[in-house]
Structures are given as structure tokens and as C-alpha cells.
Write a protein that holds these residues in place. Structure first.
Motif, PDB file in Angstrom:
ATOM      1  N   SER A  85       0.866  -1.179   0.000  1.00  0.00           N
ATOM      2  CA  SER A  85       0.000   0.000   0.000  1.00  0.00           C
ATOM      3  C   SER A  85       0.901   1.227   0.000  1.00  0.00           C
ATOM      4  O   SER A  85       2.121   1.109   0.204  1.00  0.00           O
ATOM      5  N   GLY A  86       0.297   2.385  -0.203  1.00  0.00           N
ATOM      6  CA  GLY A  86       1.063   3.624  -0.073  1.00  0.00           C
ATOM      7  C   GLY A  86       1.620   3.740   1.334  1.00  0.00           C
ATOM      8  O   GLY A  86       2.786   4.114   1.537  1.00  0.00           O
ATOM      9  N   MET A  87       0.805   3.374   2.333  1.00  0.00           N
ATOM     10  CA  MET A  87       1.257   3.464   3.719  1.00  0.00           C
ATOM     11  C   MET A  87       2.422   2.506   3.982  1.00  0.00           C
ATOM     12  O   MET A  87       3.334   2.838   4.742  1.00  0.00           O
ATOM     13  N   TYR A 111      -1.361  14.004   3.792  1.00  0.00           N
ATOM     14  CA  TYR A 111      -2.343  12.924   3.756  1.00  0.00           C
ATOM     15  C   TYR A 111      -2.555  12.455   5.203  1.00  0.00           C
ATOM     16  O   TYR A 111      -1.583  12.278   5.947  1.00  0.00           O
ATOM     17  N   ASP A 184       6.351  12.464  -1.332  1.00  0.00           N
ATOM     18  CA  ASP A 184       5.185  11.679  -1.739  1.00  0.00           C
ATOM     19  C   ASP A 184       4.690  12.290  -3.051  1.00  0.00           C
ATOM     20  O   ASP A 184       4.174  13.399  -3.064  1.00  0.00           O
ATOM     21  N   SER A 206       1.386   6.230  -3.428  1.00  0.00           N
ATOM     22  CA  SER A 206       0.236   5.368  -3.292  1.00  0.00           C
ATOM     23  C   SER A 206      -0.189   5.100  -4.732  1.00  0.00           C
ATOM     24  O   SER A 206      -0.806   5.949  -5.371  1.00  0.00           O
ATOM     25  N   THR A 208      -2.360   3.173  -5.542  1.00  0.00           N
ATOM     26  CA  THR A 208      -3.814   3.038  -5.448  1.00  0.00           C
ATOM     27  C   THR A 208      -4.514   4.125  -6.259  1.00  0.00           C
ATOM     28  O   THR A 208      -5.623   3.919  -6.750  1.00  0.00           O
ATOM     29  N   LYS A 209      -3.871   5.273  -6.369  1.00  0.00           N
ATOM     30  CA  LYS A 209      -4.510   6.453  -6.973  1.00  0.00           C
ATOM     31  C   LYS A 209      -4.264   6.506  -8.484  1.00  0.00           C
ATOM     32  O   LYS A 209      -4.704   5.634  -9.183  1.00  0.00           O
ATOM     33  N   ALA A 219      -2.102  -0.414  -3.420  1.00  0.00           N
ATOM     34  CA  ALA A 219      -0.670  -0.729  -3.510  1.00  0.00           C
ATOM     35  C   ALA A 219       0.146   0.560  -3.433  1.00  0.00           C
ATOM     36  O   ALA A 219      -0.410   1.663  -3.457  1.00  0.00           O
ATOM     37  N   LEU A 339      -8.963   8.992  -4.580  1.00  0.00           N
ATOM     38  CA  LEU A 339      -8.697   9.980  -5.627  1.00  0.00           C
ATOM     39  C   LEU A 339      -7.941   9.309  -6.752  1.00  0.00           C
ATOM     40  O   LEU A 339      -7.461   8.180  -6.606  1.00  0.00           O
TER      41      LEU A 339
HETATM   42  C1  LIG Z   1      -3.859   7.529  -0.464  1.00  0.00           C
HETATM   43  C2  LIG Z   1      -2.609   8.226  -0.151  1.00  0.00           C
HETATM   44  C3  LIG Z   1      -1.632   7.640   0.666  1.00  0.00           C
HETATM   45  C4  LIG Z   1      -1.824   6.279   1.298  1.00  0.00           C
HETATM   46  O1  LIG Z   1      -1.864   5.271   0.334  1.00  0.00           O
HETATM   47  P1  LIG Z   1      -2.633   3.865   0.518  1.00  0.00           P
HETATM   48  O2  LIG Z   1      -2.433   3.211  -0.809  1.00  0.00           O
HETATM   49  O3  LIG Z   1      -4.064   4.179   0.834  1.00  0.00           O
HETATM   50  O4  LIG Z   1      -1.977   3.152   1.640  1.00  0.00           O
HETATM   51  C5  LIG Z   1      -0.468   8.335   0.892  1.00  0.00           C
HETATM   52  N1  LIG Z   1      -0.268   9.553   0.363  1.00  0.00           N
HETATM   53  C6  LIG Z   1      -1.189  10.158  -0.411  1.00  0.00           C
HETATM   54  C7  LIG Z   1      -0.910  11.509  -0.963  1.00  0.00           C
HETATM   55  C8  LIG Z   1      -2.385   9.514  -0.699  1.00  0.00           C
HETATM   56  O5  LIG Z   1      -3.299  10.124  -1.454  1.00  0.00           O
END
Ligand SMILES: *Cc1c(COP(=O)(O)O)cnc(C)c1O
Length: 397
Positions: A85-87, A111, A184, A206, A208-209, A219, A339
Motif C-alpha cells: 500500500s502507499g502506507m 495525507y 510523496d 500510493s 492506489t490512486k 498498492a 482519488l
Molecule cells: C492515499 C494516499 C496515501 C496512502 O496510500 P494507501 O495506498 O491508501 O496506503 C499516501 N499519500 C497520499 C498523498 C495519498 O493520497
């Protein structure tokens, strides 16, 4: 061989000619031809895969592609890791870089998860210092006052206020005072801004976005500029803390990356149109978008961003109730706390992403009660504008 063993054993996979796309390799471990080969792969003298948490062909392909994108233009490409994940990417990086007694210099409009993580690190003896990172004097003062700052950690554009920090200047400052710069780059993506080229040491994402882009998985990724640091500090933490990404999510990100440049262009075009439209609206007090000429950080934006991205936020006239009512009137845009998807997503930070932050502190970072965050999608922009207009009209001040 017995029937039950036939069911258990897999046949040898024929390798005639390679597939056109990176295959999804769903395997927890990899086979050695001999104990000698296994030993060589283990000690790193021969390339190969061992165990899925250490690496996997699909996962490594995603990491390599993200590293190539972030490192494009550098003499040596960056070194990438694909994370759960991003985290996971952020936690792995900060744990690798900081120890008891060290401090992280960061800013308030982060974030929410990253902000809470840095607060949690206090339990490991890792401190936090906040600064307005757009104010280089303030950043330098903090670095001078606190030689124990090991990392400057920032987001630009920031979430949800879209403030932008001068990456080249802060990288120089951080290095001068013996700290590393971690950025980030989730909001901008390497299509818009490449922090490593501007002097940052590590970029986190992240995926994921925007990189996935279709809202189908969670991820993240890390890209590091220094090979030695990568091998000796980041990789062991990545392998041992359990934050490695899985092949399915890597495969989805590999698919998403193919259209990332096209999507970022369309996100940026659409977001500018929406921002300009909102500026003219009688119910709108303020619009934050890096593409608007009167953005407070436009000099920095002009220097380091190729496009302006799909994220914007705006403040409605009226308070919390006004924000909530507006959200409930939307029909085309989706109310959801993520997002970077192809469709337009809306979030109300005061009641959603930033609800855990005390109101005074939230307000001091510009996250007001009637602030709306919009992740502008790639749909026909007229549909987005029409929906916002009808929702604003239905939301009486
Ligand atoms: C969503 C987000 C994260 C965390 O990422 P995850 O994939 O939800 O763990 C970190 N930084 C930013 C800027 C984000 O938008």
C-alpha cells in the motif's frame, strides 16, 4: 506416481515464446534446479527469485517500471520497490531512515494516514517537527535548530489544499544540513513532476490512486536514487516488515501505467476547466488549483510541474452545513474517500479524511469547514460542470 500425487504436483510449464503482456505470476516461492543454484540465488551471486515476499516477476516488473518513470533523465535509473500500500511504502521508508532520537521535518497539510503514522513513530523515539514548507527561511531555521532532523518529508501539491513546495530548493537545504528529502509524489505522478531529478533522495507513491487509475486495488511504491542505500537500508526493511506488494495488484498497476500519460493530460485539462468555472460561481469563495494563474505558489509550480494535475479543492460560502448539503446534491460525481480514478470523485475533508484533526489545527492548515476536494476525472468535462452547477443551485446558502 499415485493419483493423489498427480493432483498435487504441477506439470512443468512449457516456455515456447513469451506472452505479449507481463504475466501474472501467482506463486509464493520459486524452484531451484539444484542446491548449488539455490545457494547462489540466496547469496545474490546469481539473479533469481526465492520467496514471494522478497520478489516476484510481476511485482518486480511493476517496481522497475515505476523506477524507470521516476528516474527518467537521471544518469542511473532509480531503484524501485513495489509495496502492499502507499502506507507500507511510507512506513518502510521512514523506518529505514530514522532511528530513536532522529526527527522528521514535515508539514501540517499531509495525507491523514501519513500524518498519523509520523505521530505514531513517537513511540519509537522518532520526533516530528512541522514547518510551512513553502517558506524556505522557516525550513532552514528548523534545520539549523534541530540537527537531529534525519528526513524532510513532504507532499507537493499537498492534500487537500494543493500548496506547492520548491523541491530543488528544499533538497539543497536538506542536504546542506545532513538530512534526506523524501517526497510523496502521488498527486503529481512522474508524468507531471520528477522529484528525484530535482534533488530528492526517495520518492514514495500510493499507486492506489493515479498509477492504478481505475480504483481496483491498493498498492504503493518506493523509488530510491542511491543504490547502496537501497540495498543496505531499504531492502532489508522491505523484506522483513512484511510490506511487499502482491502480484495481482502489481499486474493491475502495470496495466494502469500504460495510459498514465494520456490520463494525466486529460485530468489536467478537465480540472482547469472545472477550476475556472468554479471561480466564477457566486456560491464559491475560493478555488485552490495549481493551474490557476493567481495560485500563491505559481512561481514554484512553473519551475517544477509540467501539467497541473486532476486535484483541486474549493471553499463554499457558508459553513459545515453548506458543505454537507452540497455533497448530498451531487448525482454524477461520486462521494468516496479516494482519488486519482478515471471518474470524478468528491470528498469533504472536514467530515471525512481530516475529521480526526482538531478543528483549530485543521483550520490553521487551510482545511475549512466548507472546503470540498475534487478529484476531477477524464469524463466529458461538461457532465462534471453540469453536476456541480445543479448541486450548487440546490444548495441554498
Ligand atoms: C492515499 C494516499 C496515501 C496512502 O496510500 P494507501 O495506498 O491508501 O496506503 C499516501 N499519500 C497520499 C498523498 C495519498 O493520497
Amino acid at each position: 506416481m499415485k493419483l493423489s500425487s498427480l493432483a498435487t504436483r504441477d506439470p512443468a510449464v512449457p516456455t515456447f515464446n513469451p506472452p505479449h503482456q507481463v504475466p501474472l505470476v501467482a506463486a509464493s516461492s520459486f524452484v531451484f534446479e539444484s542446491i548449488e543454484q539455490g545457494m547462489s540465488i540466496f547469496d545474490g551471486s546469481v539473479p533469481g527469485h526465492l520467496y514471494g515476499r522478497f520478489g516476484n516477476p510481476t511485482v518486480d516488473a511493476a517496481a522497475a517500471k515505476i523506477a524507470a518513470l521516476e528516474g527518467y533523465g537521471l544518469e542511473e535509473p532509480g531503484y524501485g520497490l513495489f509495496c502492499a500500500s502507499g502506507m507500507a511504502a511510507i512506513a518502510t521508508t521512514l523506518i529505514a531512515l530514522c532511528g530513536p532520537g532522529s526527527k522528521i521535518l514535515t508539514h501540517g497539510d499531509l495525507y491523514g494516514g501519513s500524518s498519523s503514522l509520523i505521530d505514531q513513530l513517537a513511540a519509537q523515539g522518532i520526533g516530528r517537527i512541522d514547518a510551512d514548507i513553502r517558506n524556505c527561511e522557516e525550513v532552514e531555521d528548523k534545520l539549523t535548530e534541530h540537527p537531529e532532523i534525519a528526513v524532510v518529508y513532504l507532499e507537493t501539491p499537498s492534500n487537500p489544499t494543493l500548496r506547492c513546495a520548491d523541491l530543488a530548493y528544499i533538497a539543497d537545504l536538506a542536504h546542506h544540513y545532513g538530512a534526506l528529502l523524501v517526497v510523496d509524489n502521488t498527486f503529481a505522478t512522474p508524468i507531471i513532476q520528477q522529484p528525484l531529478l530535482l534533488g530528492a533522495d526517495i520518492v514514495v507513491h500510493s499507486t492506489t490512486k493515479y498509477m492504478n487509475g481505475h480504483g481496483t486495488g491498493i498498492a504503493g511504491a518506493i523509488v530510491c536514487r542511491d543504490q547502496e542505500f537501497f540495498e543496505e537500508k531499504l531492502k532489508p526493511i522491505y523484506r522483513l516488515y512484511g510490506g511487499s506488494g502482491n502480484p495481482w495488484d502489481a499486474w493491475l498497476v502495470l496495466n494502469g501505467l500504460k495510459t498514465l500519460p494520456l490520463r494525466m493530460e486529460r485530468h489536467s485539462d478537465n480540472a482547469l476547466r472545472v477550476a475556472e468555472h468554479l471561480l466564477k460561481h457566486e456560491h464559491v469563495a475560493r478555488v485552490h488549483y495549481p493551474g490557476l494563474p493567481d495560485h500563491t505558489d505559481c512561481a514554484t509550480i512553473g519551475k517544477q510541474m509540467k501539467l497541473h494535475g486532476g486535484m483541486l479543492s474549493f471553499e463554499l460560502k457558508g459553513g459545515l452545513e453548506m458543505g454537507k448539503r452540497f455533497m448530498n446534491q451531487l448525482k454524477f460525481c461520486t462521494l468516496t474517500p479516494t482519488l486519482g480514478d478515471v471518474d470524478t470523485l468528491v470528498l469533504h475533508p472536514a467530515t471525512m479524511s481530516h475529521r480526526g484533526i482538531p478543528r483549530e489545527i485543521r483550520l490553521s492548515h487551510g482545511i475549512t469547514d466548507a472546503l470540498i476536494r475534487l478529484s476531477v476525472g477524464i469524463e466529458d468535462v461538461e457532465d462534471i460542470i453540469e453536476d456541480i452547477d445543479q448541486a450548487l443551485a440546490a444548495t441554498k446558502a
